[in-house]
Design a protein around this motif. Sequence first.
Motif, PDB file in Angstrom:
ATOM      1  N   PHE A  21       2.434  -4.476 -13.939  1.00  0.00           N
ATOM      2  CA  PHE A  21       2.974  -4.317 -12.592  1.00  0.00           C
ATOM      3  C   PHE A  21       4.461  -3.979 -12.545  1.00  0.00           C
ATOM      4  O   PHE A  21       5.029  -3.817 -11.474  1.00  0.00           O
ATOM      5  CB  PHE A  21       2.728  -5.594 -11.775  1.00  0.00           C
ATOM      6  N   GLY A  22       5.082  -3.903 -13.696  1.00  0.00           N
ATOM      7  CA  GLY A  22       6.493  -3.529 -13.751  1.00  0.00           C
ATOM      8  C   GLY A  22       7.457  -4.656 -13.463  1.00  0.00           C
ATOM      9  O   GLY A  22       8.663  -4.439 -13.403  1.00  0.00           O
ATOM     10  N   THR A  23       6.938  -5.869 -13.275  1.00  0.00           N
ATOM     11  CA  THR A  23       7.803  -7.010 -13.004  1.00  0.00           C
ATOM     12  C   THR A  23       7.054  -8.304 -13.289  1.00  0.00           C
ATOM     13  O   THR A  23       5.824  -8.321 -13.326  1.00  0.00           O
ATOM     14  CB  THR A  23       8.284  -7.017 -11.538  1.00  0.00           C
ATOM     15  N   ASP A  24       7.831  -9.364 -13.492  1.00  0.00           N
ATOM     16  CA  ASP A  24       7.223 -10.692 -13.578  1.00  0.00           C
ATOM     17  C   ASP A  24       7.802 -11.596 -12.485  1.00  0.00           C
ATOM     18  O   ASP A  24       7.551 -12.788 -12.459  1.00  0.00           O
ATOM     19  CB  ASP A  24       7.400 -11.308 -14.967  1.00  0.00           C
ATOM     20  N   ASP A  25       8.540 -10.986 -11.566  1.00  0.00           N
ATOM     21  CA  ASP A  25       9.118 -11.725 -10.442  1.00  0.00           C
ATOM     22  C   ASP A  25       8.016 -12.041  -9.425  1.00  0.00           C
ATOM     23  O   ASP A  25       7.345 -11.124  -8.919  1.00  0.00           O
ATOM     24  CB  ASP A  25      10.226 -10.886  -9.793  1.00  0.00           C
ATOM     25  N   VAL A  26       7.830 -13.306  -9.131  1.00  0.00           N
ATOM     26  CA  VAL A  26       6.735 -13.736  -8.263  1.00  0.00           C
ATOM     27  C   VAL A  26       6.860 -13.124  -6.868  1.00  0.00           C
ATOM     28  O   VAL A  26       5.867 -12.655  -6.301  1.00  0.00           O
ATOM     29  CB  VAL A  26       6.667 -15.280  -8.179  1.00  0.00           C
ATOM     30  N   ALA A  27       8.047 -13.090  -6.309  1.00  0.00           N
ATOM     31  CA  ALA A  27       8.228 -12.528  -4.968  1.00  0.00           C
ATOM     32  C   ALA A  27       7.858 -11.045  -4.947  1.00  0.00           C
ATOM     33  O   ALA A  27       7.193 -10.569  -4.020  1.00  0.00           O
ATOM     34  CB  ALA A  27       9.665 -12.729  -4.489  1.00  0.00           C
ATOM     35  N   GLU A  28       8.264 -10.317  -5.972  1.00  0.00           N
ATOM     36  CA  GLU A  28       7.929  -8.889  -6.054  1.00  0.00           C
ATOM     37  C   GLU A  28       6.426  -8.695  -6.245  1.00  0.00           C
ATOM     38  O   GLU A  28       5.822  -7.799  -5.651  1.00  0.00           O
ATOM     39  CB  GLU A  28       8.699  -8.221  -7.201  1.00  0.00           C
ATOM     40  N   LEU A  29       5.818  -9.541  -7.054  1.00  0.00           N
ATOM     41  CA  LEU A  29       4.369  -9.463  -7.247  1.00  0.00           C
ATOM     42  C   LEU A  29       3.632  -9.744  -5.941  1.00  0.00           C
ATOM     43  O   LEU A  29       2.630  -9.098  -5.641  1.00  0.00           O
ATOM     44  CB  LEU A  29       3.924 -10.441  -8.337  1.00  0.00           C
ATOM     45  N   GLU A  30       4.131 -10.692  -5.163  1.00  0.00           N
ATOM     46  CA  GLU A  30       3.515 -10.983  -3.860  1.00  0.00           C
ATOM     47  C   GLU A  30       3.620  -9.786  -2.925  1.00  0.00           C
ATOM     48  O   GLU A  30       2.676  -9.474  -2.200  1.00  0.00           O
ATOM     49  CB  GLU A  30       4.155 -12.223  -3.229  1.00  0.00           C
ATOM     50  N   LYS A  31       4.773  -9.096  -2.959  1.00  0.00           N
ATOM     51  CA  LYS A  31       4.934  -7.885  -2.142  1.00  0.00           C
ATOM     52  C   LYS A  31       3.939  -6.811  -2.577  1.00  0.00           C
ATOM     53  O   LYS A  31       3.326  -6.149  -1.748  1.00  0.00           O
ATOM     54  CB  LYS A  31       6.357  -7.337  -2.271  1.00  0.00           C
ATOM     55  N   GLN A  32       3.819  -6.633  -3.891  1.00  0.00           N
ATOM     56  CA  GLN A  32       2.882  -5.639  -4.405  1.00  0.00           C
ATOM     57  C   GLN A  32       1.450  -5.975  -4.009  1.00  0.00           C
ATOM     58  O   GLN A  32       0.674  -5.091  -3.635  1.00  0.00           O
ATOM     59  CB  GLN A  32       2.993  -5.528  -5.930  1.00  0.00           C
ATOM     60  N   LEU A  33       1.111  -7.261  -4.075  1.00  0.00           N
ATOM     61  CA  LEU A  33      -0.233  -7.693  -3.693  1.00  0.00           C
ATOM     62  C   LEU A  33      -0.485  -7.420  -2.214  1.00  0.00           C
ATOM     63  O   LEU A  33      -1.543  -6.896  -1.849  1.00  0.00           O
ATOM     64  CB  LEU A  33      -0.425  -9.180  -4.000  1.00  0.00           C
ATOM     65  N   ALA A  34       0.481  -7.745  -1.377  1.00  0.00           N
ATOM     66  CA  ALA A  34       0.328  -7.498   0.063  1.00  0.00           C
ATOM     67  C   ALA A  34       0.141  -6.003   0.328  1.00  0.00           C
ATOM     68  O   ALA A  34      -0.693  -5.612   1.151  1.00  0.00           O
ATOM     69  CB  ALA A  34       1.534  -8.035   0.814  1.00  0.00           C
ATOM     70  N   LYS A  35       0.901  -5.178  -0.371  1.00  0.00           N
ATOM     71  CA  LYS A  35       0.784  -3.729  -0.213  1.00  0.00           C
ATOM     72  C   LYS A  35      -0.600  -3.248  -0.646  1.00  0.00           C
ATOM     73  O   LYS A  35      -1.237  -2.449   0.043  1.00  0.00           O
ATOM     74  CB  LYS A  35       1.866  -3.023  -1.028  1.00  0.00           C
ATOM     75  N   MET A  36      -1.085  -3.749  -1.779  1.00  0.00           N
ATOM     76  CA  MET A  36      -2.409  -3.354  -2.269  1.00  0.00           C
ATOM     77  C   MET A  36      -3.503  -3.806  -1.304  1.00  0.00           C
ATOM     78  O   MET A  36      -4.465  -3.056  -1.058  1.00  0.00           O
ATOM     79  CB  MET A  36      -2.662  -3.937  -3.659  1.00  0.00           C
ATOM     80  N   GLU A  37      -3.357  -5.014  -0.758  1.00  0.00           N
ATOM     81  CA  GLU A  37      -4.354  -5.506   0.197  1.00  0.00           C
ATOM     82  C   GLU A  37      -4.369  -4.650   1.460  1.00  0.00           C
ATOM     83  O   GLU A  37      -5.442  -4.335   1.987  1.00  0.00           O
ATOM     84  CB  GLU A  37      -4.085  -6.965   0.544  1.00  0.00           C
ATOM     85  N   LYS A  38      -3.185  -4.250   1.928  1.00  0.00           N
ATOM     86  CA  LYS A  38      -3.103  -3.399   3.114  1.00  0.00           C
ATOM     87  C   LYS A  38      -3.745  -2.041   2.848  1.00  0.00           C
ATOM     88  O   LYS A  38      -4.527  -1.542   3.659  1.00  0.00           O
ATOM     89  CB  LYS A  38      -1.640  -3.219   3.528  1.00  0.00           C
ATOM     90  N   GLU A  39      -3.418  -1.447   1.707  1.00  0.00           N
ATOM     91  CA  GLU A  39      -3.999  -0.149   1.346  1.00  0.00           C
ATOM     92  C   GLU A  39      -5.518  -0.258   1.228  1.00  0.00           C
ATOM     93  O   GLU A  39      -6.250   0.632   1.672  1.00  0.00           O
ATOM     94  CB  GLU A  39      -3.399   0.357   0.033  1.00  0.00           C
ATOM     95  N   ASN A  40      -5.985  -1.347   0.632  1.00  0.00           N
ATOM     96  CA  ASN A  40      -7.419  -1.545   0.476  1.00  0.00           C
ATOM     97  C   ASN A  40      -8.099  -1.673   1.843  1.00  0.00           C
ATOM     98  O   ASN A  40      -9.163  -1.103   2.066  1.00  0.00           O
ATOM     99  CB  ASN A  40      -7.696  -2.791  -0.369  1.00  0.00           C
ATOM    100  N   ALA A  41      -7.481  -2.400   2.763  1.00  0.00           N
ATOM    101  CA  ALA A  41      -8.051  -2.558   4.105  1.00  0.00           C
ATOM    102  C   ALA A  41      -8.109  -1.206   4.815  1.00  0.00           C
ATOM    103  O   ALA A  41      -9.099  -0.898   5.495  1.00  0.00           O
ATOM    104  CB  ALA A  41      -7.229  -3.561   4.911  1.00  0.00           C
TER     105      ALA A  41
END
Length: 75
Positions: A21-41
Amino acid sequence: DLQEAAQKQLDELKEQSRQQFGTDDVAELEKQLAKMEKENAEKRTRYEASLDGIEGELKEIESRFAETESAESPE
């Protein structure tokens, strides 16, 4: 020792995260997850709309076919 094993596992997981994912920062990973969930929806919504359209077209074709069949059938 248990703490060393846990730290080693954490370090390995952080490395996997950085590679994937290009990072191990939890906050950044949460942002990426939210973005992926939105795109998936959004993709799911488009897919469902497409399926609804196909279903509607099939029903229309079936209806026309049934009308043609009844018009051609001797009474």
